[in-house]
Design a protein around this motif. Sequence first.
Motif, PDB file in Angstrom:
ATOM      1  N   SER A 169     -24.388 -65.482 -10.999  1.00 32.05           N
ATOM      2  CA  SER A 169     -24.157 -65.265 -12.313  1.00 32.05           C
ATOM      3  C   SER A 169     -22.953 -64.653 -12.762  1.00 32.05           C
ATOM      4  O   SER A 169     -22.266 -64.958 -13.668  1.00 32.05           O
ATOM      5  CB  SER A 169     -25.379 -65.009 -13.236  1.00 32.05           C
ATOM      6  OG  SER A 169     -25.692 -63.579 -12.698  1.00 32.05           O
ATOM      7  N   VAL A 170     -22.683 -63.676 -12.249  1.00 30.75           N
ATOM      8  CA  VAL A 170     -21.366 -62.858 -12.307  1.00 30.75           C
ATOM      9  C   VAL A 170     -20.322 -63.802 -11.871  1.00 30.75           C
ATOM     10  O   VAL A 170     -19.206 -63.563 -12.617  1.00 30.75           O
ATOM     11  CB  VAL A 170     -21.785 -61.388 -11.692  1.00 30.75           C
ATOM     12  CG1 VAL A 170     -20.456 -60.631 -11.874  1.00 30.75           C
ATOM     13  CG2 VAL A 170     -22.632 -60.795 -12.023  1.00 30.75           C
ATOM     14  N   ALA A 171     -20.303 -64.371 -10.585  1.00 33.82           N
ATOM     15  CA  ALA A 171     -19.022 -64.818 -10.299  1.00 33.82           C
ATOM     16  C   ALA A 171     -18.749 -66.407 -11.018  1.00 33.82           C
ATOM     17  O   ALA A 171     -17.599 -66.515 -11.242  1.00 33.82           O
ATOM     18  CB  ALA A 171     -19.270 -65.511  -8.786  1.00 33.82           C
ATOM     19  N   GLY A 172     -19.787 -66.801 -11.520  1.00 34.87           N
ATOM     20  CA  GLY A 172     -19.588 -68.194 -12.331  1.00 34.87           C
ATOM     21  C   GLY A 172     -19.515 -69.350 -11.458  1.00 34.87           C
ATOM     22  O   GLY A 172     -19.081 -70.545 -11.931  1.00 34.87           O
ATOM     23  N   LYS A 173     -19.833 -69.162 -10.088  1.00 43.55           N
ATOM     24  CA  LYS A 173     -19.650 -70.149  -9.237  1.00 43.55           C
ATOM     25  C   LYS A 173     -20.708 -70.186  -7.842  1.00 43.55           C
ATOM     26  O   LYS A 173     -20.982 -68.764  -7.809  1.00 43.55           O
ATOM     27  CB  LYS A 173     -17.901 -70.509  -8.670  1.00 43.55           C
ATOM     28  CG  LYS A 173     -17.434 -69.085  -8.059  1.00 43.55           C
ATOM     29  CD  LYS A 173     -16.285 -69.641  -7.859  1.00 43.55           C
ATOM     30  CE  LYS A 173     -15.369 -68.416  -7.047  1.00 43.55           C
ATOM     31  NZ  LYS A 173     -13.823 -68.412  -6.959  1.00 43.55           N
ATOM     32  N   ALA A 174     -20.554 -71.085  -7.308  1.00 41.82           N
ATOM     33  CA  ALA A 174     -21.665 -70.969  -5.916  1.00 41.82           C
ATOM     34  C   ALA A 174     -20.795 -70.698  -4.468  1.00 41.82           C
ATOM     35  O   ALA A 174     -21.677 -70.240  -3.753  1.00 41.82           O
ATOM     36  CB  ALA A 174     -22.486 -72.186  -5.984  1.00 41.82           C
ATOM     37  N   TYR A 179     -14.286 -59.796  -2.112  1.00 44.06           N
ATOM     38  CA  TYR A 179     -14.451 -60.305  -3.259  1.00 44.06           C
ATOM     39  C   TYR A 179     -15.929 -60.129  -3.750  1.00 44.06           C
ATOM     40  O   TYR A 179     -16.072 -59.799  -5.122  1.00 44.06           O
ATOM     41  CB  TYR A 179     -14.300 -61.969  -3.170  1.00 44.06           C
ATOM     42  CG  TYR A 179     -15.090 -62.688  -4.478  1.00 44.06           C
ATOM     43  CD1 TYR A 179     -14.219 -62.595  -5.579  1.00 44.06           C
ATOM     44  CD2 TYR A 179     -15.954 -63.431  -4.211  1.00 44.06           C
ATOM     45  CE1 TYR A 179     -14.210 -63.424  -6.712  1.00 44.06           C
ATOM     46  CE2 TYR A 179     -16.210 -64.012  -5.515  1.00 44.06           C
ATOM     47  CZ  TYR A 179     -15.632 -64.292  -6.733  1.00 44.06           C
ATOM     48  OH  TYR A 179     -16.148 -64.685  -7.573  1.00 44.06           O
ATOM     49  N   LEU A 180     -16.955 -60.176  -2.766  1.00 45.49           N
ATOM     50  CA  LEU A 180     -18.270 -59.698  -3.224  1.00 45.49           C
ATOM     51  C   LEU A 180     -18.385 -58.297  -3.549  1.00 45.49           C
ATOM     52  O   LEU A 180     -19.071 -58.109  -4.925  1.00 45.49           O
ATOM     53  CB  LEU A 180     -19.333 -59.926  -1.947  1.00 45.49           C
ATOM     54  CG  LEU A 180     -19.502 -61.561  -1.395  1.00 45.49           C
ATOM     55  CD1 LEU A 180     -20.279 -61.222  -0.358  1.00 45.49           C
ATOM     56  CD2 LEU A 180     -19.765 -62.020  -2.674  1.00 45.49           C
ATOM     57  N   LYS A 181     -17.616 -57.403  -3.177  1.00 44.82           N
ATOM     58  CA  LYS A 181     -17.393 -55.900  -3.501  1.00 44.82           C
ATOM     59  C   LYS A 181     -17.114 -55.794  -5.101  1.00 44.82           C
ATOM     60  O   LYS A 181     -17.382 -55.006  -5.938  1.00 44.82           O
ATOM     61  CB  LYS A 181     -16.496 -55.113  -2.584  1.00 44.82           C
ATOM     62  CG  LYS A 181     -16.494 -53.552  -3.025  1.00 44.82           C
ATOM     63  CD  LYS A 181     -15.768 -52.868  -1.810  1.00 44.82           C
ATOM     64  CE  LYS A 181     -15.848 -51.576  -2.095  1.00 44.82           C
ATOM     65  NZ  LYS A 181     -14.958 -50.901  -1.087  1.00 44.82           N
ATOM     66  N   THR A 182     -16.127 -56.684  -5.458  1.00 44.35           N
ATOM     67  CA  THR A 182     -15.435 -56.797  -6.714  1.00 44.35           C
ATOM     68  C   THR A 182     -16.689 -57.241  -7.846  1.00 44.35           C
ATOM     69  O   THR A 182     -16.720 -57.093  -9.056  1.00 44.35           O
ATOM     70  CB  THR A 182     -14.435 -57.439  -6.957  1.00 44.35           C
ATOM     71  OG1 THR A 182     -14.663 -58.987  -6.906  1.00 44.35           O
ATOM     72  CG2 THR A 182     -13.231 -57.090  -6.170  1.00 44.35           C
ATOM     73  N   LEU A 183     -17.684 -58.015  -7.334  1.00 48.52           N
ATOM     74  CA  LEU A 183     -18.635 -58.528  -8.155  1.00 48.52           C
ATOM     75  C   LEU A 183     -19.785 -57.355  -8.442  1.00 48.52           C
ATOM     76  O   LEU A 183     -20.134 -57.491  -9.314  1.00 48.52           O
ATOM     77  CB  LEU A 183     -19.350 -59.905  -7.652  1.00 48.52           C
ATOM     78  CG  LEU A 183     -18.425 -61.015  -7.386  1.00 48.52           C
ATOM     79  CD1 LEU A 183     -19.032 -62.110  -6.840  1.00 48.52           C
ATOM     80  CD2 LEU A 183     -17.802 -61.567  -8.772  1.00 48.52           C
ATOM     81  N   GLY A 193     -20.725 -69.206   0.967  1.00 46.07           N
ATOM     82  CA  GLY A 193     -21.675 -69.399  -0.543  1.00 46.07           C
ATOM     83  C   GLY A 193     -21.856 -68.027  -0.960  1.00 46.07           C
ATOM     84  O   GLY A 193     -21.656 -66.816  -0.157  1.00 46.07           O
ATOM     85  N   ILE A 194     -21.646 -67.930  -2.141  1.00 46.50           N
ATOM     86  CA  ILE A 194     -21.982 -66.551  -2.876  1.00 46.50           C
ATOM     87  C   ILE A 194     -23.511 -66.448  -3.002  1.00 46.50           C
ATOM     88  O   ILE A 194     -24.061 -67.351  -3.399  1.00 46.50           O
ATOM     89  CB  ILE A 194     -21.469 -66.548  -4.289  1.00 46.50           C
ATOM     90  CG1 ILE A 194     -19.637 -66.762  -3.974  1.00 46.50           C
ATOM     91  CG2 ILE A 194     -21.662 -65.353  -5.115  1.00 46.50           C
ATOM     92  CD1 ILE A 194     -18.910 -66.916  -5.532  1.00 46.50           C
ATOM     93  N   PRO A 195     -23.846 -65.013  -2.687  1.00 44.13           N
ATOM     94  CA  PRO A 195     -25.402 -64.864  -2.821  1.00 44.13           C
ATOM     95  C   PRO A 195     -25.931 -65.186  -4.105  1.00 44.13           C
ATOM     96  O   PRO A 195     -25.132 -64.989  -5.042  1.00 44.13           O
ATOM     97  CB  PRO A 195     -25.513 -63.187  -2.500  1.00 44.13           C
ATOM     98  CG  PRO A 195     -24.136 -63.008  -1.853  1.00 44.13           C
ATOM     99  CD  PRO A 195     -23.185 -63.977  -2.160  1.00 44.13           C
ATOM    100  N   LEU A 196     -27.181 -65.504  -4.066  1.00 45.29           N
ATOM    101  CA  LEU A 196     -27.770 -65.949  -5.407  1.00 45.29           C
ATOM    102  C   LEU A 196     -27.824 -64.853  -6.552  1.00 45.29           C
ATOM    103  O   LEU A 196     -27.538 -65.137  -7.749  1.00 45.29           O
ATOM    104  CB  LEU A 196     -29.214 -66.327  -5.212  1.00 45.29           C
ATOM    105  CG  LEU A 196     -29.404 -67.819  -4.512  1.00 45.29           C
ATOM    106  CD1 LEU A 196     -30.973 -67.841  -4.003  1.00 45.29           C
ATOM    107  CD2 LEU A 196     -28.941 -68.648  -5.298  1.00 45.29           C
ATOM    108  N   ARG A 197     -27.866 -63.717  -6.017  1.00 45.60           N
ATOM    109  CA  ARG A 197     -27.867 -62.450  -6.967  1.00 45.60           C
ATOM    110  C   ARG A 197     -26.611 -62.429  -7.774  1.00 45.60           C
ATOM    111  O   ARG A 197     -26.571 -61.567  -8.681  1.00 45.60           O
ATOM    112  CB  ARG A 197     -28.524 -61.365  -6.383  1.00 45.60           C
ATOM    113  CG  ARG A 197     -27.325 -60.721  -5.432  1.00 45.60           C
ATOM    114  CD  ARG A 197     -27.964 -59.455  -4.824  1.00 45.60           C
ATOM    115  NE  ARG A 197     -26.855 -58.678  -4.251  1.00 45.60           N
ATOM    116  CZ  ARG A 197     -26.456 -58.876  -2.869  1.00 45.60           C
ATOM    117  NH1 ARG A 197     -26.732 -60.195  -2.183  1.00 45.60           N
ATOM    118  NH2 ARG A 197     -25.351 -58.185  -2.356  1.00 45.60           N
ATOM    119  N   LEU A 198     -25.375 -62.781  -7.274  1.00 40.83           N
ATOM    120  CA  LEU A 198     -23.965 -62.582  -7.804  1.00 40.83           C
ATOM    121  C   LEU A 198     -23.568 -63.783  -8.182  1.00 40.83           C
ATOM    122  O   LEU A 198     -22.362 -63.774  -8.824  1.00 40.83           O
ATOM    123  CB  LEU A 198     -23.236 -62.068  -6.604  1.00 40.83           C
ATOM    124  CG  LEU A 198     -23.676 -60.815  -5.966  1.00 40.83           C
ATOM    125  CD1 LEU A 198     -22.577 -60.257  -4.860  1.00 40.83           C
ATOM    126  CD2 LEU A 198     -23.437 -59.665  -7.202  1.00 40.83           C
TER     127      LEU A 198
END
Length: 105
Positions: free
Chosen positions: A20-25, A57-61, A13-18
């Motif tokens: 909106s930036v990722a566009g996916k969960a 990937y999280l670092k790129t966000l 899962g992508i953290p909630l704070r990110l």
Amino acid sequence: MKKLKAKLYFNRGIPLRLRSVAGKAMFSRPLGLNAATATEQQILDARIEAQRMYDLYLKTLENTSADAYADNEIEALAADVLRRDKTTAGQYAPHNCNAVWCRRF
């Protein structure tokens, strides 16, 4: 990890704070292994690599500056883009370009 049609996938899962930036969960990456024939060591190695790509990937966000990345991280991100685009080795090499296309770049 998830099994889909005899193939293994890494899912996180992508953290909630990110989100909106990722566009996916969810972050999903194929491990490139057959679920029936993969050994525990192959699965572990592929999972470690997938976890590294997830962290990257999280670092790129979070970071937009190229200075925030080490050379090996930039190479890993480029390889991931090429993998997702299903390119082949040498596809973008200068000897494979037609003259008109290469002059544009």
